[in-house]
Design a protein around this motif. Structure first.
Motif, PDB file in Angstrom:
ATOM      1  N   TYR A  68       0.862  -1.173   0.000  1.00 17.16           N
ATOM      2  CA  TYR A  68       0.000   0.000   0.000  1.00 17.16           C
ATOM      3  C   TYR A  68       0.904   1.230   0.000  1.00 17.16           C
ATOM      4  CZ  TYR A  68      -3.430   3.396   1.659  1.00 17.16           C
ATOM      5  OH  TYR A  68      -4.246   4.487   1.783  1.00 17.16           O
ATOM      6  N   VAL A  69       0.584   2.249  -0.791  1.00 20.42           N
ATOM      7  CA  VAL A  69       1.432   3.434  -0.915  1.00 20.42           C
ATOM      8  C   VAL A  69       0.851   4.584  -0.100  1.00 20.42           C
ATOM      9  CG1 VAL A  69       2.408   5.125  -2.492  1.00 20.42           C
ATOM     10  CG2 VAL A  69       2.196   2.746  -3.210  1.00 20.42           C
ATOM     11  N   SER A  70       1.627   5.058   0.885  1.00 20.51           N
ATOM     12  CA  SER A  70       1.244   6.210   1.689  1.00 20.51           C
ATOM     13  C   SER A  70       2.492   6.761   2.370  1.00 20.51           C
ATOM     14  CB  SER A  70       0.220   5.815   2.753  1.00 20.51           C
ATOM     15  OG  SER A  70       0.011   6.881   3.648  1.00 20.51           O
ATOM     16  N   GLN A  71       2.832   7.986   2.039  1.00 21.17           N
ATOM     17  CA  GLN A  71       4.030   8.591   2.614  1.00 21.17           C
ATOM     18  C   GLN A  71       3.860   8.810   4.116  1.00 21.17           C
ATOM     19  OE1 GLN A  71       5.304  12.209   0.730  1.00 21.17           O
ATOM     20  NE2 GLN A  71       6.950  12.533   2.173  1.00 21.17           N
ATOM     21  N   ALA A  72       2.707   9.298   4.544  1.00 18.15           N
ATOM     22  CA  ALA A  72       2.478   9.569   5.966  1.00 18.15           C
ATOM     23  C   ALA A  72       2.472   8.283   6.782  1.00 18.15           C
ATOM     24  CB  ALA A  72       1.162  10.315   6.143  1.00 18.15           C
ATOM     25  N   LEU A  73       1.838   7.234   6.262  1.00 20.00           N
ATOM     26  CA  LEU A  73       1.784   5.957   6.974  1.00 20.00           C
ATOM     27  C   LEU A  73       3.169   5.328   7.057  1.00 20.00           C
ATOM     28  CD1 LEU A  73      -0.219   4.035   8.330  1.00 20.00           C
ATOM     29  CD2 LEU A  73      -0.532   2.934   6.129  1.00 20.00           C
ATOM     30  N   TYR A  74       3.937   5.418   5.970  1.00 22.63           N
ATOM     31  CA  TYR A  74       5.305   4.895   5.997  1.00 22.63           C
ATOM     32  C   TYR A  74       6.149   5.651   7.018  1.00 22.63           C
ATOM     33  CZ  TYR A  74      10.107   3.864   4.910  1.00 22.63           C
ATOM     34  OH  TYR A  74      11.421   3.504   5.041  1.00 22.63           O
ATOM     35  N   ASP A  75       6.059   6.982   7.009  1.00 26.40           N
ATOM     36  CA  ASP A  75       6.859   7.787   7.931  1.00 26.40           C
ATOM     37  C   ASP A  75       6.529   7.469   9.388  1.00 26.40           C
ATOM     38  OD1 ASP A  75       8.188   8.969   5.835  1.00 26.40           O
ATOM     39  OD2 ASP A  75       6.959  10.789   5.841  1.00 26.40           O
ATOM     40  N   ALA A  76       5.266   7.159   9.675  1.00 29.48           N
ATOM     41  CA  ALA A  76       4.871   6.817  11.042  1.00 29.48           C
ATOM     42  C   ALA A  76       5.390   5.442  11.449  1.00 29.48           C
ATOM     43  CB  ALA A  76       3.357   6.868  11.175  1.00 29.48           C
ATOM     44  N   ASN A  77       5.638   4.565  10.485  1.00 34.97           N
ATOM     45  CA  ASN A  77       6.088   3.197  10.771  1.00 34.97           C
ATOM     46  C   ASN A  77       7.455   2.894  10.174  1.00 34.97           C
ATOM     47  OD1 ASN A  77       3.605   1.901  12.083  1.00 34.97           O
ATOM     48  ND2 ASN A  77       2.761   2.948  10.305  1.00 34.97           N
ATOM     49  N   LYS A  78       8.280   3.902  10.049  1.00 32.54           N
ATOM     50  CA  LYS A  78       9.607   3.765   9.437  1.00 32.54           C
ATOM     51  C   LYS A  78      10.479   2.749  10.173  1.00 32.54           C
ATOM     52  CE  LYS A  78      11.476   7.578   8.108  1.00 32.54           C
ATOM     53  NZ  LYS A  78      12.224   8.849   8.017  1.00 32.54           N
ATOM     54  N   LYS A  79      10.251   2.576  11.460  1.00 29.00           N
ATOM     55  CA  LYS A  79      11.055   1.644  12.257  1.00 29.00           C
ATOM     56  C   LYS A  79      10.925   0.201  11.778  1.00 29.00           C
ATOM     57  CE  LYS A  79       7.503   0.860  15.793  1.00 29.00           C
ATOM     58  NZ  LYS A  79       6.450   0.849  14.837  1.00 29.00           N
ATOM     59  N   SER A  80       9.853  -0.108  11.056  1.00 32.43           N
ATOM     60  CA  SER A  80       9.608  -1.467  10.577  1.00 32.43           C
ATOM     61  C   SER A  80      10.268  -1.767   9.237  1.00 32.43           C
ATOM     62  CB  SER A  80       8.100  -1.710  10.458  1.00 32.43           C
ATOM     63  OG  SER A  80       7.487  -1.610  11.725  1.00 32.43           O
ATOM     64  N   ASP A  81      10.987  -0.821   8.683  1.00 30.85           N
ATOM     65  CA  ASP A  81      11.684  -1.023   7.411  1.00 30.85           C
ATOM     66  C   ASP A  81      13.122  -1.434   7.702  1.00 30.85           C
ATOM     67  OD1 ASP A  81      12.485  -1.072   4.800  1.00 30.85           O
ATOM     68  OD2 ASP A  81      12.393   1.088   4.501  1.00 30.85           O
ATOM     69  N   ARG A  82      13.356  -2.740   7.816  1.00 29.58           N
ATOM     70  CA  ARG A  82      14.677  -3.226   8.211  1.00 29.58           C
ATOM     71  C   ARG A  82      15.739  -3.036   7.135  1.00 29.58           C
ATOM     72  NH1 ARG A  82      14.154  -9.112  10.484  1.00 29.58           N
ATOM     73  NH2 ARG A  82      11.965  -9.149  10.014  1.00 29.58           N
ATOM     74  N   ASP A  83      15.369  -3.235   5.870  1.00 25.40           N
ATOM     75  CA  ASP A  83      16.375  -3.139   4.808  1.00 25.40           C
ATOM     76  C   ASP A  83      16.477  -1.755   4.182  1.00 25.40           C
ATOM     77  OD1 ASP A  83      13.944  -3.281   3.552  1.00 25.40           O
ATOM     78  OD2 ASP A  83      14.470  -4.926   2.218  1.00 25.40           O
ATOM     79  N   LYS A  84      15.738  -0.788   4.721  1.00 26.96           N
ATOM     80  CA  LYS A  84      15.814   0.629   4.311  1.00 26.96           C
ATOM     81  C   LYS A  84      15.569   0.834   2.808  1.00 26.96           C
ATOM     82  CE  LYS A  84      17.153   1.730   8.482  1.00 26.96           C
ATOM     83  NZ  LYS A  84      16.130   1.459   9.438  1.00 26.96           N
ATOM     84  N   ASP A  85      14.610   0.087   2.243  1.00 21.47           N
ATOM     85  CA  ASP A  85      14.269   0.251   0.832  1.00 21.47           C
ATOM     86  C   ASP A  85      12.997   1.066   0.639  1.00 21.47           C
ATOM     87  OD1 ASP A  85      12.453  -1.591   1.765  1.00 21.47           O
ATOM     88  OD2 ASP A  85      12.744  -3.026   0.164  1.00 21.47           O
ATOM     89  N   LEU A  86      12.549   1.735   1.688  1.00 19.30           N
ATOM     90  CA  LEU A  86      11.360   2.593   1.703  1.00 19.30           C
ATOM     91  C   LEU A  86      10.061   1.807   1.562  1.00 19.30           C
ATOM     92  CD1 LEU A  86      12.667   5.644  -0.356  1.00 19.30           C
ATOM     93  CD2 LEU A  86      12.689   5.323   2.106  1.00 19.30           C
ATOM     94  N   ILE A  87      10.090   0.516   1.937  1.00 22.69           N
ATOM     95  CA  ILE A  87       8.880  -0.300   2.042  1.00 22.69           C
ATOM     96  C   ILE A  87       8.925  -0.967   3.412  1.00 22.69           C
ATOM     97  CG2 ILE A  87       7.479  -2.150   1.085  1.00 22.69           C
ATOM     98  CD1 ILE A  87       9.012  -1.792  -1.551  1.00 22.69           C
ATOM     99  N   ALA A  88       7.975  -0.631   4.259  1.00 21.84           N
ATOM    100  CA  ALA A  88       7.926  -1.202   5.605  1.00 21.84           C
ATOM    101  C   ALA A  88       7.128  -2.495   5.584  1.00 21.84           C
ATOM    102  CB  ALA A  88       7.291  -0.216   6.579  1.00 21.84           C
ATOM    103  N   CYS A  89       7.684  -3.535   6.148  1.00 17.53           N
ATOM    104  CA  CYS A  89       7.019  -4.842   6.317  1.00 17.53           C
ATOM    105  C   CYS A  89       6.575  -5.483   5.010  1.00 17.53           C
ATOM    106  CB  CYS A  89       5.821  -4.707   7.259  1.00 17.53           C
ATOM    107  SG  CYS A  89       6.251  -4.165   8.911  1.00 17.53           S
ATOM    108  N   GLU A  90       7.384  -5.398   3.967  1.00 21.17           N
ATOM    109  CA  GLU A  90       7.003  -6.033   2.703  1.00 21.17           C
ATOM    110  C   GLU A  90       7.034  -7.544   2.855  1.00 21.17           C
ATOM    111  OE1 GLU A  90      11.452  -5.096   2.195  1.00 21.17           O
ATOM    112  OE2 GLU A  90       9.739  -4.069   2.996  1.00 21.17           O
TER     113      GLU A  90
END
Length: 91
Positions: A68-90
């Motif tokens: 799902y694409v959402s800049q605000a939602l990603y920014d709020a859950n940035k801690k869940s992006d382990r590989d730092k590819d700008l997708i959290a919990c893929e």
């Protein structure tokens, strides 16, 4: 007559941009973004995770679901992006 129609069309165009910009700002300011404790909770709502942009590519290989694409939602859950590819919990 041509001048009058040109002025009216220009006014309508300017008004449409003003109305659309106002509604986007109101939506962004008025909604709260949910933060998830972990990826298991996020997958209950967003199976493919959350991407910051639609142009982002997954670095981790193939995925089962589209994020799902959402800049605000990603920014709020940035801690869940382990590989730092700008997708959290893929997944």
């Amino acid at each position: 007559m041509k001048k009058l129609s040109f002025v009216l069309m220009s006014l309508m165009l300017a008004l449409s941009f003003t109305v659309s910009a106002t509604s986007v700002t109101a939506d962004a300011a008025g909604t709260k973004v949910k933060t998830f404790a972990n990826c298991t909770e996020m997958h209950k709502v967003y199976k493919g995770g959350v991407a910051r942009s639609s142009k982002v590519k997954n670095k981790g290989g193939t995925t089962k679901y589209k994020p799902y694409v959402s800049q605000a939602l990603y920014d709020a859950n940035k801690k869940s992006d382990r590989d730092k590819d700008l997708i959290a919990c893929e997944r």
